[in-house]
Scaffold this active site. Structure first.
Site, PDB file in Angstrom:
ATOM      1  N   ARG A   1      -4.111  10.827   3.557  1.00 26.96           N
ATOM      2  CA  ARG A   1      -2.926  11.646   3.811  1.00 26.96           C
ATOM      3  C   ARG A   1      -1.917  11.563   2.684  1.00 26.96           C
ATOM      4  O   ARG A   1      -1.246  12.527   2.354  1.00 26.96           O
ATOM      5  CB  ARG A   1      -2.255  11.185   5.113  1.00 26.96           C
ATOM      6  CG  ARG A   1      -2.638  11.996   6.297  1.00 26.96           C
ATOM      7  CD  ARG A   1      -1.751  11.647   7.450  1.00 26.96           C
ATOM      8  NE  ARG A   1      -0.423  12.221   7.311  1.00 26.96           N
ATOM      9  CZ  ARG A   1      -0.116  13.485   7.554  1.00 26.96           C
ATOM     10  NH1 ARG A   1      -1.047  14.322   7.923  1.00 26.96           N
ATOM     11  NH2 ARG A   1       1.108  13.925   7.423  1.00 26.96           N
TER      12      ARG A   1
ATOM     13  N   ASP B   1       6.380  19.564   7.680  1.00 28.82           N
ATOM     14  CA  ASP B   1       7.364  20.650   7.550  1.00 28.82           C
ATOM     15  C   ASP B   1       8.601  20.235   6.734  1.00 28.82           C
ATOM     16  O   ASP B   1       9.175  21.051   6.008  1.00 28.82           O
ATOM     17  CB  ASP B   1       7.789  21.158   8.941  1.00 28.82           C
ATOM     18  CG  ASP B   1       8.318  20.032   9.818  1.00 28.82           C
ATOM     19  OD1 ASP B   1       7.582  19.038  10.019  1.00 28.82           O
ATOM     20  OD2 ASP B   1       9.459  20.113  10.290  1.00 28.82           O
ATOM     21  N   GLN B   2       8.997  18.966   6.826  1.00 24.22           N
ATOM     22  CA  GLN B   2      10.198  18.530   6.092  1.00 24.22           C
ATOM     23  C   GLN B   2       9.930  18.439   4.584  1.00 24.22           C
ATOM     24  O   GLN B   2      10.817  18.688   3.777  1.00 24.22           O
ATOM     25  CB  GLN B   2      10.701  17.182   6.622  1.00 24.22           C
ATOM     26  CG  GLN B   2      11.104  17.205   8.080  1.00 24.22           C
ATOM     27  CD  GLN B   2      12.190  18.245   8.380  1.00 24.22           C
ATOM     28  OE1 GLN B   2      13.247  18.244   7.761  1.00 24.22           O
ATOM     29  NE2 GLN B   2      11.897  19.146   9.297  1.00 24.22           N
TER      30      GLN B   2
ATOM     31  N   ILE C   1       7.868   6.740  17.024  1.00 23.89           N
ATOM     32  CA  ILE C   1       7.544   7.475  15.790  1.00 23.89           C
ATOM     33  C   ILE C   1       6.286   8.332  15.980  1.00 23.89           C
ATOM     34  O   ILE C   1       6.273   9.516  15.644  1.00 23.89           O
ATOM     35  CB  ILE C   1       7.345   6.510  14.591  1.00 23.89           C
ATOM     36  CG1 ILE C   1       8.486   5.480  14.501  1.00 23.89           C
ATOM     37  CG2 ILE C   1       7.158   7.279  13.276  1.00 23.89           C
ATOM     38  CD1 ILE C   1       9.814   5.995  13.995  1.00 23.89           C
TER      39      ILE C   1
ATOM     40  N   ARG D   1       0.936  15.025  12.773  1.00 23.95           N
ATOM     41  CA  ARG D   1       1.711  14.486  11.646  1.00 23.95           C
ATOM     42  C   ARG D   1       2.116  15.648  10.742  1.00 23.95           C
ATOM     43  O   ARG D   1       1.535  15.869   9.681  1.00 23.95           O
ATOM     44  CB  ARG D   1       0.881  13.443  10.883  1.00 23.95           C
ATOM     45  CG  ARG D   1       0.620  12.206  11.731  1.00 23.95           C
ATOM     46  CD  ARG D   1      -0.162  11.160  10.976  1.00 23.95           C
ATOM     47  NE  ARG D   1       0.649  10.450  10.002  1.00 23.95           N
ATOM     48  CZ  ARG D   1       0.164   9.500   9.208  1.00 23.95           C
ATOM     49  NH1 ARG D   1      -1.097   9.168   9.267  1.00 23.95           N
ATOM     50  NH2 ARG D   1       0.950   8.887   8.339  1.00 23.95           N
ATOM     51  N   PRO D   2       3.119  16.406  11.173  1.00 26.29           N
ATOM     52  CA  PRO D   2       3.514  17.588  10.399  1.00 26.29           C
ATOM     53  C   PRO D   2       4.118  17.214   9.057  1.00 26.29           C
ATOM     54  O   PRO D   2       4.560  16.077   8.859  1.00 26.29           O
ATOM     55  CB  PRO D   2       4.566  18.245  11.295  1.00 26.29           C
ATOM     56  CG  PRO D   2       5.070  17.171  12.190  1.00 26.29           C
ATOM     57  CD  PRO D   2       3.967  16.163  12.341  1.00 26.29           C
TER      58      PRO D   2
ATOM     59  N   LYS E   1       0.832  -1.214   0.000  1.00 27.68           N
ATOM     60  CA  LYS E   1       0.000   0.000   0.000  1.00 27.68           C
ATOM     61  C   LYS E   1       0.864   1.260   0.000  1.00 27.68           C
ATOM     62  O   LYS E   1       0.622   2.187  -0.770  1.00 27.68           O
ATOM     63  CB  LYS E   1      -0.900  -0.001   1.237  1.00 27.68           C
ATOM     64  CG  LYS E   1      -1.431   1.372   1.624  1.00 27.68           C
ATOM     65  CD  LYS E   1      -2.143   1.319   2.959  1.00 27.68           C
ATOM     66  CE  LYS E   1      -2.324   2.651   3.611  1.00 27.68           C
ATOM     67  NZ  LYS E   1      -1.192   3.280   4.233  1.00 27.68           N
TER      68      LYS E   1
ATOM     69  N   ASP F   1       3.892   0.672  12.141  1.00 30.70           N
ATOM     70  CA  ASP F   1       2.619   0.158  11.616  1.00 30.70           C
ATOM     71  C   ASP F   1       2.289  -1.237  12.151  1.00 30.70           C
ATOM     72  O   ASP F   1       1.156  -1.690  12.036  1.00 30.70           O
ATOM     73  CB  ASP F   1       2.661   0.100  10.082  1.00 30.70           C
ATOM     74  CG  ASP F   1       2.839   1.476   9.481  1.00 30.70           C
ATOM     75  OD1 ASP F   1       2.516   2.466  10.154  1.00 30.70           O
ATOM     76  OD2 ASP F   1       3.314   1.561   8.335  1.00 30.70           O
TER      77      ASP F   1
ATOM     78  N   CYS G   1      -5.048  14.106  12.643  1.00 32.48           N
ATOM     79  CA  CYS G   1      -4.983  12.690  12.313  1.00 32.48           C
ATOM     80  C   CYS G   1      -5.054  11.841  13.566  1.00 32.48           C
ATOM     81  O   CYS G   1      -4.761  12.293  14.661  1.00 32.48           O
ATOM     82  CB  CYS G   1      -3.698  12.408  11.560  1.00 32.48           C
ATOM     83  SG  CYS G   1      -3.608  10.723  11.076  1.00 32.48           S
TER      84      CYS G   1
END
Ligand code: EPU
Length: 428
Positions: free
Chosen positions: A92, A124-125, A326, A121-122, A22, A304, A116
């Site tokens: 997302r 920015d990167q 994480i 869950r930014p 996925k 996950d 979320c």
């Protein structure tokens, strides 16, 4: 709207086939935007995210043909249509439309889902990368607007190791002028899969799968044919299920190397795990040892799989600590497991699981995809019938779930929600 029902306690045996990944699929489909001719993607999982992304490609003028596990994408007539609202907000991973459309059209407008279920869950990167390549980025009413006169390669150091940012920057950089270097890049197999597709399209990418990726921009990308790698998270979930209830289960069509962290944790618990060429054979034991689990970026233990693994630990003979480094709030499944009789305490980023309890069937709700997987594992282990609502989350990531589990001997089926349950879903 449906719910999933599982009558637990049945021993499982046989072979389960794993679908395509996925988290590769959701990046590979947007990546096709960058090509100038037909892209064919094989081994796609039959999940709702694939349909949503194919629909988004049609919204921007592409045409797609989805049959069985193959998607044919014709990108020739795509244009830089803004997508600030609508279906783009359903997943997302739509954020990959940003990198791909920026790379192709030098502009994009993509709506993003809001808060979320896994905590903050930014992105920015991702933004930092796009800006380094020369894009102007603004956020207006929940949509990200990107625009560049031209994209020029740059050296980008990721402050946080991010799968999404690594892939998104690759997508934006493959057609940029000159060289882009991504430092502190993520190393997940899905990143290599995306780099393989882009390379087949004519891109020049070195180092995917290591923490430094070098991309030399090219002017043009052509179509190609690509087969997606097996889904290591789906495979890991079935390995956990096999460890919980398996008399002898072969998890087939996998890359065992991608599953080493979960294999070694299962072995530590006393489960028999045998890696073969492209399958893993698992035989469970009635007594399972407790183990501590800490999620890390690849090749560490995948976040996950943390949720389904927690369900398995309720069966172990002692106490285990599960720490998610994480995502700080990936513990929404714990309250539901408690309804089923589990003894688990959450403190900060850790859950203390007191094993040795036989779970009892209950009415529970999946708050996100992997929480759903955790409840399926729990339902298979429990005494009596478990009813899981929030099935749309599970359908985002597990193709042919009932068929695959029935093939192993599970008793699992769907029923429509009754009026009261529909009301609960609406008000939640
Ligand atoms: N992060 C930032 N800034 C960013 C990006 C990420 O601070 O710009 C942080 C995140 O908040 C998180 C960490 O970095 O704490 C890692 O996030 P990452 O960007 O790697 O996650 P992602 O790309 O958004 C993918 C998977 C997730 C999986 C994570 C971690 C896809 C579509 N999603 O998300 O999969 O949990 O990597 O491996 O590939 C799932 O399949 O259920 C799922 C949520």
């Amino acid at each position: 709207m449906e719910k999933l029902l599982i009558e637990g306690g049945h021993p499982l045996e046989g072979t389960v086939q794993i679908s395509g990944a996925k988290n590769s699929a959701v990046a590979l489909i947007p990546a096709a935007i960058l090509a100038d001719s037909t892209v064919t993607i094989d081994n796609l999982p039959d999940i709702s995210d694939v349909e949503t992304l194919a629909y988004l490609l049609e919204e921007i003028g592409g045409s797609t043909e989805l049959s069985d596990d193959t998607l044919v994408i014709h990108p020739e007539n795509m244009f830089s249509m803004p997508l600030p609202n609508g279906r783009v907000k359903k997943l997302r991973a739509s954020y990959y439309m940003m990198g791909a459309m920026l790379g192709k059209f030098k502009k994009a407008a993509i709506g993003l889902p809001g808060g979320c279920n896994l905590g903050p869950r930014p992105i920015d990167q991702h933004i930092k990368g796009f800006e380094a390549l020369g894009a102007k980025v603004t956020n207006e009413q929940g949509a990200i607007y990107l625009q560049a006169d031209e994209l020029v390669g740059a050296r980008i150091y990721l402050d946080v190791v991010s799968v999404g940012a690594t892939i998104n920057i690759m997508l934006a950089a493959v057609k940029a002028k000159g060289q882009t270097v991504i430092e502190n890049a993520a190393k997940e197999p899905e990143i290599i899969d995306v780099a393989t597709l882009l390379t087949s399209m004519g891109a020049n990418i070195k180092g995917a799968g290591t923490n430094v990726i070098r991309i030399d921009g090219v002017d043009k990308l052509n179509g190609c044919r690509h087969s997606i790698i097996p889904d290591r998270i789906e495979a890991g979930t079935y390995m956990i299920i096999a460890a919980a209830m398996g008399k002898g289960v072969t998890v087939d069509n996998v890359i065992p190397l991608h599953l080493e962290s979960v294999s070694s944790k299962l072995r530590e618990m006393g489960v028999h795990v045998e890696a073969r060429d492209d399958s893993i054979y698992i035989e469970s034991h009635s007594v399972l040892s407790p183990v501590d689990v800490k999620t890390l970026v690849y090749p560490g233990f995948a976040t996950d799989l943390q949720q389904p693994f927690t369900s398995l630990l309720t069966k172990s003979d002692g106490s285990s600590i599960v720490t998610d480094t994480i995502y700080s709030a990936r513990f929404k499944h714990i309250d539901e497991l408690r309804r089923m009789g589990a003894s688990i305490k959450v403190e900060g980023r850790s859950a203390l699981v007191n094993g040795g309890t036989r779970l009892q069937g209950a009415k529970v709700r999946a708050s996100d995809l992997r929480a759903g997987a955790a409840l399926v594992v729990a339902g298979l282990m429990a005494e009596g019938v478990t009813e899981i609502t929030g099935v749309t989350h599970i359908d985002r990531g597990y193709a042919f779930l009932e068929e695959k589990l029935k093939g192993l001997g599970a008793n699992i089926w769907r029923e429509p929600l009754n009026a009261e349950e529909l009301e609960e879903v609406k008000s939640s």
